[in-house]
Design an enzyme around this catalytic site. Sequence first.
Site, PDB file in Angstrom:
ATOM      1  N   SER A 109       0.857  -1.190   0.000  1.00 24.00           N
ATOM      2  CA  SER A 109       0.000   0.000   0.000  1.00 24.00           C
ATOM      3  C   SER A 109       0.887   1.233   0.000  1.00 24.00           C
ATOM      4  O   SER A 109       2.012   1.202   0.515  1.00 24.00           O
ATOM      5  CB  SER A 109      -0.868  -0.032   1.251  1.00 24.00           C
ATOM      6  OG  SER A 109      -1.376   1.254   1.491  1.00 24.00           O
ATOM      7  N   SER A 110       0.373   2.346  -0.501  1.00 27.82           N
ATOM      8  CA  SER A 110       1.190   3.567  -0.545  1.00 27.82           C
ATOM      9  C   SER A 110       1.459   4.123   0.854  1.00 27.82           C
ATOM     10  O   SER A 110       2.330   4.981   1.019  1.00 27.82           O
ATOM     11  CB  SER A 110       0.515   4.629  -1.414  1.00 27.82           C
ATOM     12  OG  SER A 110      -0.755   4.925  -0.889  1.00 27.82           O
ATOM     13  N   CYS A 111       0.758   3.625   1.887  1.00 26.19           N
ATOM     14  CA  CYS A 111       1.006   4.146   3.239  1.00 26.19           C
ATOM     15  C   CYS A 111       2.330   3.647   3.818  1.00 26.19           C
ATOM     16  O   CYS A 111       2.712   4.031   4.910  1.00 26.19           O
ATOM     17  CB  CYS A 111      -0.143   3.813   4.174  1.00 26.19           C
ATOM     18  SG  CYS A 111      -0.274   2.072   4.484  1.00 26.19           S
ATOM     19  N   TYR A 138      -0.330  -0.870  10.457  1.00 25.61           N
ATOM     20  CA  TYR A 138      -0.644  -1.472   9.158  1.00 25.61           C
ATOM     21  C   TYR A 138       0.539  -1.290   8.201  1.00 25.61           C
ATOM     22  O   TYR A 138       0.958  -2.242   7.526  1.00 25.61           O
ATOM     23  CB  TYR A 138      -1.892  -0.767   8.620  1.00 25.61           C
ATOM     24  CG  TYR A 138      -2.327  -1.123   7.235  1.00 25.61           C
ATOM     25  CD1 TYR A 138      -2.987  -2.313   6.979  1.00 25.61           C
ATOM     26  CD2 TYR A 138      -2.134  -0.238   6.171  1.00 25.61           C
ATOM     27  CE1 TYR A 138      -3.433  -2.626   5.695  1.00 25.61           C
ATOM     28  CE2 TYR A 138      -2.571  -0.538   4.896  1.00 25.61           C
ATOM     29  CZ  TYR A 138      -3.219  -1.734   4.667  1.00 25.61           C
ATOM     30  OH  TYR A 138      -3.647  -2.032   3.392  1.00 25.61           O
ATOM     31  N   LYS A 142       3.014  -4.039   6.255  1.00 23.17           N
ATOM     32  CA  LYS A 142       3.183  -4.042   4.793  1.00 23.17           C
ATOM     33  C   LYS A 142       4.672  -3.938   4.428  1.00 23.17           C
ATOM     34  O   LYS A 142       5.137  -4.584   3.487  1.00 23.17           O
ATOM     35  CB  LYS A 142       2.402  -2.887   4.163  1.00 23.17           C
ATOM     36  CG  LYS A 142       0.911  -3.084   4.237  1.00 23.17           C
ATOM     37  CD  LYS A 142       0.494  -4.208   3.308  1.00 23.17           C
ATOM     38  CE  LYS A 142      -0.980  -4.501   3.315  1.00 23.17           C
ATOM     39  NZ  LYS A 142      -1.321  -5.722   2.596  1.00 23.17           N
ATOM     40  N   HIS A 181     -12.903   3.390   3.369  1.00 23.09           N
ATOM     41  CA  HIS A 181     -11.979   4.407   2.869  1.00 23.09           C
ATOM     42  C   HIS A 181     -12.777   5.615   2.370  1.00 23.09           C
ATOM     43  O   HIS A 181     -13.999   5.570   2.245  1.00 23.09           O
ATOM     44  CB  HIS A 181     -11.135   3.836   1.721  1.00 23.09           C
ATOM     45  CG  HIS A 181     -10.112   2.852   2.174  1.00 23.09           C
ATOM     46  ND1 HIS A 181     -10.073   1.549   1.731  1.00 23.09           N
ATOM     47  CD2 HIS A 181      -9.064   2.966   3.041  1.00 23.09           C
ATOM     48  CE1 HIS A 181      -9.059   0.918   2.295  1.00 23.09           C
ATOM     49  NE2 HIS A 181      -8.434   1.756   3.094  1.00 23.09           N
TER      50      HIS A 181
END
Length: 364
Positions: A109-111, A138, A142, A181
């Site tokens: 994920s981009s986070c 989270y 990842k 989201h």
Amino acid sequence: MLSKNLRIFVAGHTGMVGSAVLRHFKQEGFEHLVTRTRQELDLLDQQAVRVFFQTEAIDLVILAAAKVGGIEANRSFPAEFIYENLAVTVNVVHESFSAGVRQLLFLGSSCIYPKLGPQPLKEEHLLTGPLEPTNEPYAVAKIAGIKLCQAYNRQYSTRYLSVMPTNLYGPNDNYDLRTSHVLPALIRKFHLAKLAQQGDWDGIAADQQHWGAIPDDILAGLAGIGEAAGHRSPFPGRFQNGAAGGAGVRLWGSGRPYREFLHVDDMADACLFVMGLDAEVIGDQGLFNVGCGQDLRIGDLATLVADIVGFSGAVIWDRTQPDGTPRKRLDISELRRRGWSPKIALEEGVRRTYTTYLADTRRR
Ligand SMILES: NC(=O)c1ccc[n+]([C@@H]2O[C@H](COP(=O)([O-])OP(=O)(O)OC[C@H]3O[C@@H](n4cnc5c(N)ncnc54)[C@H](OP(=O)(O)O)[C@@H]3O)[C@@H](O)[C@H]2O)c1
């Protein structure tokens, strides 16, 4: 090019990404797609995952199973977000390896990128600064997944690649207003507000039946919107107080942060593209950003969604709620250079998604 004869396990096929991968791979002629529901195979159960891989002769895994949610879900359940995402990833990657699976795609994920990283974010910016605190557990899980894949590649010459999608949307999204989201939340909130403006309380009840309970504060806001438009709410117990602070759709934060969005069908296409790349063009890290390369302010996104849904009332920004990272646009030049680009523009994608939302609501 991937052989159409591969036996491919799509982990998380009931979710938004997994179901899109399944649709896309089927369309592209892959016939040996293996799926398991959570009831059939709980990926938190290492022994069950081991037995599955030892008996199923899988050639390639798309790991789209994860615990996923918006800011509120991440804030409320940080332990589950880190534990479940670590455990599912470790179980699937290691047991794949132990059973001789040589190819795997991990959905990150981009986070994973630093909260205040340089824009647009490149793959090389991983681990160069502090993460956004609201979803740090989270993101750490990842990042561990990416590093796990890279470590197995380095030690065992596997082909375990990772993709870092931006915010995704499309069919099978999560519309639960407590955990969703931003984009699905906007679609549902504006849709409900439009129904309230029209005094269509039966429509609101039908929406609740299909998509789940509407939190009390949002119900109160809907009563306010309906009453401002001259419609008395038939639910006095729940709607009696109207919207505190005025009649309008209450949205989280300031509306000022920028976000990027990609339709999940484009994401599925990127998954197939990445797994089909020749070994010599993959690069050392085996990590690719997937986005559309453009972002917009949440406030502008809200205007776009309200227009598409057909809601014309006020928006109230609740600045007591967090904004999250101010900006996180992905640099997708690595994937573009290898020949992939997205095909579905945001406006078109949101229109399609709203049409699916309405069809799903009516399907009851
Ligand atoms: N959605 C986004 O905007 C977005 C953005 C960037 C990256 N991603 C990544 O894309 C991946 C998929 O996300 P998504 O949006 O498709 O999530 P999703 O709709 O919530 O789907 C998650 C899937 O994983 C399954 N799953 C979770 N825990 C499981 C377990 N213990 N055993 C078996 N299955 C389990 C779920 O099954 P149940 O339905 O039975 O729970 C579901 O099929 C995730 O890795 C996520 O980080 C998503």
